[in-house]
Scaffold this active site. Structure first.
Site, PDB file in Angstrom:
ATOM      1  N   ASP A 177      48.773  32.408  37.069  1.00 57.21           N
ATOM      2  CA  ASP A 177      49.578  34.080  37.244  1.00 57.21           C
ATOM      3  C   ASP A 177      50.396  34.321  38.024  1.00 57.21           C
ATOM      4  O   ASP A 177      50.163  35.032  38.482  1.00 57.21           O
ATOM      5  CB  ASP A 177      48.484  34.146  36.748  1.00 57.21           C
ATOM      6  CG  ASP A 177      49.269  36.230  36.475  1.00 57.21           C
ATOM      7  OD1 ASP A 177      50.466  36.243  36.318  1.00 57.21           O
ATOM      8  OD2 ASP A 177      48.920  37.190  37.040  1.00 57.21           O
ATOM      9  N   GLU A 418      39.040  30.733  39.296  1.00 58.38           N
ATOM     10  CA  GLU A 418      38.608  30.713  38.008  1.00 58.38           C
ATOM     11  C   GLU A 418      38.473  29.468  38.057  1.00 58.38           C
ATOM     12  O   GLU A 418      39.085  29.480  36.616  1.00 58.38           O
ATOM     13  CB  GLU A 418      39.502  31.804  37.530  1.00 58.38           C
ATOM     14  CG  GLU A 418      39.898  33.116  38.274  1.00 58.38           C
ATOM     15  CD  GLU A 418      40.397  34.746  37.359  1.00 58.38           C
ATOM     16  OE1 GLU A 418      40.525  33.748  36.064  1.00 58.38           O
ATOM     17  OE2 GLU A 418      40.280  35.238  37.862  1.00 58.38           O
TER      18      GLU A 418
HETATM   19  C1  GCB Z   1      43.367  36.748  37.764  1.00 57.44           C
HETATM   20  C2  GCB Z   1      43.254  35.730  38.565  1.00 57.44           C
HETATM   21  C3  GCB Z   1      45.178  36.125  38.914  1.00 57.44           C
HETATM   22  C4  GCB Z   1      45.645  36.794  38.459  1.00 57.44           C
HETATM   23  C5  GCB Z   1      45.161  37.947  37.782  1.00 57.44           C
HETATM   24  C6  GCB Z   1      45.928  39.132  36.758  1.00 57.44           C
HETATM   25  O1  GCB Z   1      41.834  37.016  37.362  1.00 57.44           O
HETATM   26  O2  GCB Z   1      42.733  35.545  39.814  1.00 57.44           O
HETATM   27  O3  GCB Z   1      45.633  35.074  39.788  1.00 57.44           O
HETATM   28  O4  GCB Z   1      46.562  37.169  38.381  1.00 57.44           O
HETATM   29  O5  GCB Z   1      43.667  37.568  36.889  1.00 57.44           O
HETATM   30  O6  GCB Z   1      46.438  40.097  37.299  1.00 57.44           O
HETATM   31  O7  GCB Z   1      45.685  39.090  35.671  1.00 57.44           O
END
Ligand code: GCB
Length: 601
Positions: A177, A418
């Site tokens: 993301d 993750e």
């Molecule tokens: C997560 C990820 C991160 C994302 C976040 C989100 O779990 O580790 O990279 O930006 O969620 O905001 O969805």
């Protein structure tokens, strides 16, 4: 391939450093023939002389994606080309070795000097270097060409997938993301060393006891090391020598050491000494000299706690990104200093370099200001576990640890964010990854940042510290903030019960559009983010009483750009600061908590 050390270029009595940053030429090959640059040997000529090639200007360092108004450059998949000319002074022909070092090129790079391939490197966010002496023209114009490829596949770190759209255009898919920025995104240096030179230095604190610190060090010398001796001096901030030796490896004892303490834990956090290594020839004349800043501090841990200098620490900070308008992930000094100002203003004592290693210049500031770092390698959202991937994942860790091993600020290695650890292949894969970290550094604990359900995760048996991400009140139970605290407590306890290790909540939060207000609080509003934080704070306070909960990290420090999707309005808005680094209401709220926590030390 360069197998030696990766010391940051620093000037000294024996070394000169020249920046190759600035405006480079930049060209994107025709999509019908992406390999045309290789076929037509673009690295042998000035890009501006290639017939019919459109060449534009591109700043270095910067991600190339958001510099222009052309979406084809932003969304390009595959190779792009950079070149520039530079001079090597005539008198440098007496200097014995000349090197070129890139802070990072994302994702893969090949570099030519005057048409000769001098280095290739894969994996972004990590430095690479090569000696180029034999390819240079002294007192004349030289040319450097870089081919950069941003393609992510099943065997790259991180993983991605390329698909072909109906019109034949390539599209990069990835599940992580943040925007897949690319280019020469960190500074480029040319620098000199003598023929016999200091290649690498390792220093770490073995123990601090009864007002004495014991350091272990190793200086590796390459070239004709046989005729040299190594003089080591440890200097304090007043440049007074407090310890020394005439051996290239061994131990140093420092009486009444000034310890490196985290921010807010001590009136003078981030105290650094200078570890000075001087190489001398038979006559006692200086051959080479390199000075490395180091901190004296120990890290220890148990199944419930983490200690710096034998004092328990509670980590409070955030996940971050290297990300800003226009420059993308490009290194930008004003932005970096503003970020540290905000980190200290809000009272954070730590952050994670989610989801890749940050620029060395950023890490230097963490060392200097006492901000503790969870140092993450570029593995994020790994879905397919293969032997080829494992090899590259290990390489990324070797390069990261080689780069950051001496940094007092780095307190935990993060092997991945993750990964899909619900798959059985993940267990053995991560056993090997963690074993690899331990083979390189046993002085720091390890973690894997988890998002799977605790019941299905097996790989966390190998790590020292449990990390989990969970979006209660956002991806789950949106709007139901009254049940968040109990969900957080239940989950944190379950992780500790299963693995019997200290636990950190590495991510929680919710997207928030600055200026959007609702009373009572309603999803996406500033009020909602504040309430969401509060419900987590309730859980954290109770968890701290349990004795195993050692850190809280909000996602994210600032808003950041992502790939285009209908769930993201101009990017991910979970920042407590906007992308231009102004506070949302949540920043003021978090500030009260973090300064309050600091009062309890
Ligand atoms: C997560 C990820 C991160 C994302 C976040 C989100 O779990 O580790 O990279 O930006 O969620 O905001 O969805």
């Amino acid at each position: 391939i360069h197998r030696g050390g990766i010391l940051f270029p620093r000037e000294s009595e024996t070394r000169q450093v020249v920046s190759l940053d600035g405006i480079w030429n930049f060209a994107v090959p025709d999509t019908n023939n992406p390999l045309m640059g290789f076929q037509h040997h673009w690295y042998k000529t000035d890009l501006r002389e290639v017939p019919k090639l459109e060449v534009i200007q591109m700043p270095v360092p910067a991600s190339y994606n958001d510099v222009t108004t052309n979406w084809k450059i932003r969304d390009h998949v595959g190779l792009v080309w950079y070149d520039r000319t530079f001079y090597v002074p005539r008198h440098w022909s007496d200097v014995e070795r000349i090197w070129v070092r890139f802070g990072s090129v994302s994702y893969a790079a090949q570099v030519w000097v005057n048409g000769h391939l001098v280095m290739s490197h894969e994996i972004g966010h990590l430095p690479f270097l090569s000696e180029v002496t034999q390819y240079l023209k002294f007192g004349k114009e030289n040319r450097m060409t870089v081919a950069c490829d941003n393609t992510l596949l099943a065997d790259t770190v991180p993983q991605g997938r390329v698909s072909e759209l109906e019109n034949g255009r390539l599209h990069q898919d990835y599940t992580f993301d943040f925007f897949n920025y690319a280019g020469i995104d960190r500074p480029v240096y040319m620098y000199t060393t003598p023929k016999t030179y200091i290649d690498d230095i390792t220093v770490f604190t073995i123990d601090v006891r009864e007002s004495q610190a014991l350091l272990q060090y190793n200086v590796s010398v390459l070239g004709d090391a046989g005729n040299t001796t190594c003089r080591i001096s440890l200097l304090d901030k007043n440049k007074t020598v407090v310890a020394g030796s005439e051996e290239s490896f061994g131990t140093l004892t420092v009486e009444h050491p000034r310890l490196w303490w985290p921010y807010l834990m001590h009136p003078e956090p981030g105290y650094l000494y200078s570890f000075q290594a001087e190489l001398l020839d038979d006559n006692g004349d200086l051959v080479d000299k390199y000075t490395l800043p180091i901190g004296i501090r120990t890290i220890t841990w148990t199944n419930t706690s983490l200690y710096i200098n034998k004092q328990p620490v509670y980590l409070h900070g955030f996940g971050r990104h290297e990300d800003s308008d226009i420059r993308g992930k490009g290194f930008d000094a004003p932005l970096v200093l503003r970020d540290y100002d905000l980190i200290q203003w809000v009272g954070a004592n730590a952050y994670r370099t989610s989801h890749y290693p940050y620029a060395e210049e950023i890490m230097d500031l963490a060392d200097q200001r006492g901000i503790m770092i969870i140092d993450e390698c570029p593995s994020v959202n790994t879905e397919f576990f293969s032997d080829t991937l494992l090899v590259k994942h290990k390489v990324s860790l070797s390069e990261l640890i080689k780069r950051d091993k001496n940094r007092p600020a780095v307190i935990i290695w993060s092997a991945s964010n993750e990964p899909r650890t619900q798959y059985s292949a993940a267990k053995n894969y991560f056993k090997k990854v963690i074993d690899h970290i331990k083979s390189l550094d046993v002085s720091r604990p390890t973690t894997i940042v988890e998002a799977q359900n605790v019941n299905v995760v097996e790989s966390s048996y190998y790590v020292d510290i449990i990390s989990f991400n969970r979006y209660n009140g956002w991806y789950q139970n949106e709007g139901n903030l009254d049940i968040v605290a109990s969900l957080v407590m239940k989950e944190a306890k379950a992780w500790h019960e299963k693995f019997n290790k200290p636990v950190i909540m590495q991510e929680y939060g919710g997207d928030t559009l600055e200026g959007l207000h609702f009373a009572p609080s309603y999803i996406w509003s500033e009020e909602y983010q504040v309430s969401l934080l509060s419900s987590h704070f309730q859980a954290f306070d109770q968890l701290r009483e349990e004795g195993f909960f050692i850190g809280e990290f909000i996602w994210n420090f600032a808003d950041f750009k992502t790939a285009q999707t209908y769930t993201r309005v101009g990017g991910n808005k979970k920042g407590i600061f906007t992308r231009s680094r102004q506070p949302k209401a949540s920043a003021h709220h978090l500030r009260r908590r973090y300064w309050g926590l600091a009062q309890q030390y």
